[in-house]
Write a protein that holds these residues in place. Structure first.
Motif, PDB file in Angstrom:
ATOM      1  N   ILE A 134       7.256  -2.532 -13.339  1.00 41.63           N
ATOM      2  CA  ILE A 134       8.595  -3.131 -13.289  1.00 41.63           C
ATOM      3  C   ILE A 134       8.441  -4.642 -13.420  1.00 41.63           C
ATOM      4  N   THR A 135       9.543  -5.336 -13.585  1.00 41.17           N
ATOM      5  CA  THR A 135       9.516  -6.785 -13.762  1.00 41.17           C
ATOM      6  C   THR A 135       9.934  -7.489 -12.483  1.00 41.17           C
ATOM      7  N   GLN A 136       9.147  -8.469 -12.063  1.00 37.03           N
ATOM      8  CA  GLN A 136       9.487  -9.243 -10.872  1.00 37.03           C
ATOM      9  C   GLN A 136      10.842  -9.912 -11.046  1.00 37.03           C
ATOM     10  N   GLY A 137      11.609  -9.924  -9.970  1.00 32.89           N
ATOM     11  CA  GLY A 137      12.897 -10.606  -9.990  1.00 32.89           C
ATOM     12  C   GLY A 137      14.064  -9.704 -10.320  1.00 32.89           C
ATOM     13  N   GLU A 138      13.800  -8.494 -10.772  1.00 35.31           N
ATOM     14  CA  GLU A 138      14.896  -7.563 -11.059  1.00 35.31           C
ATOM     15  C   GLU A 138      15.577  -7.117  -9.758  1.00 35.31           C
ATOM     16  N   LYS A 139      16.818  -6.721  -9.871  1.00 31.59           N
ATOM     17  CA  LYS A 139      17.584  -6.303  -8.694  1.00 31.59           C
ATOM     18  C   LYS A 139      17.989  -4.828  -8.736  1.00 31.59           C
ATOM     19  N   ASP A 140      17.755  -4.187  -9.862  1.00 29.99           N
ATOM     20  CA  ASP A 140      18.143  -2.778 -10.009  1.00 29.99           C
ATOM     21  C   ASP A 140      16.976  -1.994 -10.601  1.00 29.99           C
ATOM     22  N   TYR A 141      16.429  -1.065  -9.807  1.00 29.30           N
ATOM     23  CA  TYR A 141      15.282  -0.267 -10.247  1.00 29.30           C
ATOM     24  C   TYR A 141      15.665   1.189 -10.523  1.00 29.30           C
ATOM     25  N   SER A 142      16.932   1.393 -10.912  1.00 26.72           N
ATOM     26  CA  SER A 142      17.423   2.755 -11.146  1.00 26.72           C
ATOM     27  C   SER A 142      16.621   3.493 -12.210  1.00 26.72           C
ATOM     28  N   ALA A 143      16.222   2.789 -13.261  1.00 26.90           N
ATOM     29  CA  ALA A 143      15.530   3.453 -14.378  1.00 26.90           C
ATOM     30  C   ALA A 143      14.276   4.171 -13.902  1.00 26.90           C
ATOM     31  N   VAL A 144      13.432   3.480 -13.149  1.00 26.48           N
ATOM     32  CA  VAL A 144      12.201   4.111 -12.683  1.00 26.48           C
ATOM     33  C   VAL A 144      12.463   5.040 -11.505  1.00 26.48           C
ATOM     34  N   LEU A 145      13.404   4.698 -10.650  1.00 29.24           N
ATOM     35  CA  LEU A 145      13.664   5.527  -9.467  1.00 29.24           C
ATOM     36  C   LEU A 145      14.348   6.838  -9.826  1.00 29.24           C
ATOM     37  N   ASN A 146      15.089   6.858 -10.916  1.00 24.23           N
ATOM     38  CA  ASN A 146      15.663   8.128 -11.382  1.00 24.23           C
ATOM     39  C   ASN A 146      14.556   9.101 -11.771  1.00 24.23           C
ATOM     40  N   GLN A 147      13.481   8.563 -12.378  1.00 23.81           N
ATOM     41  CA  GLN A 147      12.327   9.406 -12.711  1.00 23.81           C
ATOM     42  C   GLN A 147      11.648   9.917 -11.447  1.00 23.81           C
ATOM     43  N   VAL A 148      11.528   9.028 -10.457  1.00 21.65           N
ATOM     44  CA  VAL A 148      10.912   9.405  -9.186  1.00 21.65           C
ATOM     45  C   VAL A 148      11.705  10.532  -8.522  1.00 21.65           C
ATOM     46  N   THR A 149      13.018  10.395  -8.520  1.00 19.18           N
ATOM     47  CA  THR A 149      13.872  11.401  -7.881  1.00 19.18           C
ATOM     48  C   THR A 149      13.696  12.783  -8.524  1.00 19.18           C
ATOM     49  N   VAL A 150      13.591  12.802  -9.840  1.00 16.54           N
ATOM     50  CA  VAL A 150      13.407  14.075 -10.567  1.00 16.54           C
ATOM     51  C   VAL A 150      12.060  14.702 -10.236  1.00 16.54           C
ATOM     52  N   LYS A 151      11.013  13.883 -10.181  1.00 17.02           N
ATOM     53  CA  LYS A 151       9.660  14.422  -9.968  1.00 17.02           C
ATOM     54  C   LYS A 151       9.328  14.641  -8.489  1.00 17.02           C
ATOM     55  N   ASN A 152      10.067  13.969  -7.600  1.00 21.03           N
ATOM     56  CA  ASN A 152       9.968  14.189  -6.155  1.00 21.03           C
ATOM     57  C   ASN A 152       8.527  14.167  -5.618  1.00 21.03           C
ATOM     58  N   PRO A 153       7.825  13.056  -5.746  1.00 23.70           N
ATOM     59  CA  PRO A 153       6.452  12.967  -5.233  1.00 23.70           C
ATOM     60  C   PRO A 153       6.424  12.891  -3.703  1.00 23.70           C
ATOM     61  N   ASP A 154       5.274  13.183  -3.152  1.00 25.76           N
ATOM     62  CA  ASP A 154       5.108  13.034  -1.706  1.00 25.76           C
ATOM     63  C   ASP A 154       5.152  11.560  -1.295  1.00 25.76           C
ATOM     64  N   ILE A 155       4.736  10.680  -2.216  1.00 23.62           N
ATOM     65  CA  ILE A 155       4.663   9.260  -1.887  1.00 23.62           C
ATOM     66  C   ILE A 155       4.938   8.394  -3.111  1.00 23.62           C
ATOM     67  N   ILE A 156       5.626   7.284  -2.886  1.00 24.99           N
ATOM     68  CA  ILE A 156       5.679   6.201  -3.866  1.00 24.99           C
ATOM     69  C   ILE A 156       4.708   5.141  -3.375  1.00 24.99           C
TER      70      ILE A 156
END
Length: 411
Positions: free
Chosen positions: A230-252
């Motif tokens: 991701i890029t430092q200074g951004e305020k919205d991480y929806s793009a990557v977090l939407n992927q995380v939500t779908v894959k549902n890992p034990d840990i980020i």
């Protein structure tokens, strides 16, 4: 510990000093004035020639005193300044005027290099405590090497820093190739994770740490479901977090700093992520709580800095530190303190070797490089040939609602 009367005097001295050399106002990372009263100028109250027979000796700090990383940057400067103030009389007795010379690198490599060029051009500067960001330390160290100006870092963990063969570069903390594997092992063995999604901030520190975590996870059979930057200074991480939500890992696992980490965990919880959130020492700041809010509870992080308050002696030191400086105690406060004392010890050793006269920078560099079994307030320091501390450790912390809690040494 010092007597109360001394603490009172020291409090007054430091209060005046901190008021004059304190944090600069927020500015963007591409420019702006630094905390020492303007780019390339001495801090107010720290300028002018020496008033004692032996001459002036300045020890600089380089850390972000403005911008998003200023909480930790100021803690490094304040810890180093506290160490220096406690030893001013010792140096005065030897005929030297000892002064702190703080610089704001703003977490920006260009500013760090510019400051470094100014520091090596000043013959009275004998050492640098810094930096916080590895991506600033590496290019700045090129200039320190040119000027034979010794650097002792309280916080830089990037492996590359001490692998480039520069004699001037030293650090008292552990490297990413120690921190990353221990973080991964703790996640697997203690937290019991079997799947992970790794996110980093594309910096020398963040990606370097994440690479080490990824290698250890793969070695231990933890499945990597994603590895994204991701890029430092951004305020919205929806793009990557939407992927995380779908894959549902034990840990980020997040390789990056607390301004982005705090936003990320808050947004991840809002999207329904229920797993663990873990990072490295970049999350080690009280500002993480302010940014993440209630979502900070349960966040785990490794740190190359330990908790000084785990001993009675350390608790007394912490109480005196807060009383004298009127600043909150951050984990890196004591590492700034210890880094400064390593440099000052080197200056003293070089002075003795030089018959009591003001030494050269190269003599100070040689003395610091030879540091062996130096006991700081928290850590013992012995530098190997690369400038790494052979006594450095990695520690585990966990956030509750309003503070970070020391868990123990990472094994």
């Amino acid at each position: 510990m010092k007597k109360r009367s001394y603490v009172g005097v020291l409090s007054a001295v430091l209060a005046a000093s901190m008021a004059l050399t304190g944090c600069a106002g927020n500015s963007n990372s591409s420019g702006g004035s630094n905390a020492s009263g303007g780019q390339g100028q001495p801090a107010p109250g720290n300028s002018g020639g020496g008033t004692t027979e032996g001459g002036l000796i300045k020890i600089a700090t380089q850390s972000p005193l403005s911008g998003s990383n200023s909480a930790v940057g100021d803690a490094i400067k304040t810890g180093a300044g506290y160490a220096l103030e406690k030893r001013k009389e010792e140096f005065k007795a030897l005929g030297f005027d000892l002064q702190l010379f703080p610089q704001d690198d703003q977490g920006d490599p260009k500013i760090g290099v510019s400051n470094a060029e100014m520091l090596i051009s000043d013959p009275d500067v004998y050492g640098v405590v810094g930096h916080y960001n590895t991506g600033v330390a590496i290019p700045s160290s090129v200039k320190y090497e040119e000027g034979k100006l010794v650097m002792v870092s309280p916080a830089n963990t990037g492996v590359k820093l001490t692998e480039e063969g520069k004699k001037t570069v030293h650090r008292i903390c552990a490297r990413d190739d120690a921190q990353g594997p221990k973080a991964a092992l703790y996640a697997k063995n203690t937290l019991g994770v079997k799947t992970a999604y790794i996110i980093h901030d594309k910096t020398a520190y963040g990606q370097g740490l994440s690479d080490q975590v990824k290698m250890q996870f793969e070695k231990d059979g933890v499945q990597i479901l994603g590895f994204e930057g991701i890029t430092q200074g951004e305020k919205d991480y929806s793009a990557v977090l939407n992927q995380v939500t779908v894959k549902n890992p034990d840990i980020i696992f997040f390789g990056g700093l607390y301004p982005e980490g705090g936003i990320m965990i808050k947004q991840a919880r809002e999207k329904g992520f229920k797993g663990y959130f873990m990072g490295g020492d970049g999350l080690d700041s009280s500002d993480m709580i302010k940014i993440a809010g209630a979502a900070v509870e349960g966040v785990v992080f490794t740190s190359v800095a330990g908790d000084v308050t785990q001993t009675e002696e350390g608790k007394k030191w912490a109480e005196e530190y807060k009383k004298v400086t009127s600043k909150p105690l951050e984990t890196y406060s004591v590492y700034g303190f210890d880094s400064m004392n390593v440099i000052l010890n080197g200056v003293l050793e070089a002075t003795k070797a030089n018959g009591g006269k003001k030494p050269t920078r190269e003599q100070v560099l040689d003395a610091v490089h030879k540091t062996k079994d130096f006991q700081g307030q928290f850590t013992k320091v012995t530098f190997d040939e690369k400038g790494d501390n052979t006594n450095a450790d990695v520690f585990i912390y966990k956030f509750d609602k309003d503070k970070s809690i020391f868990v123990g040494k990472a094994e």
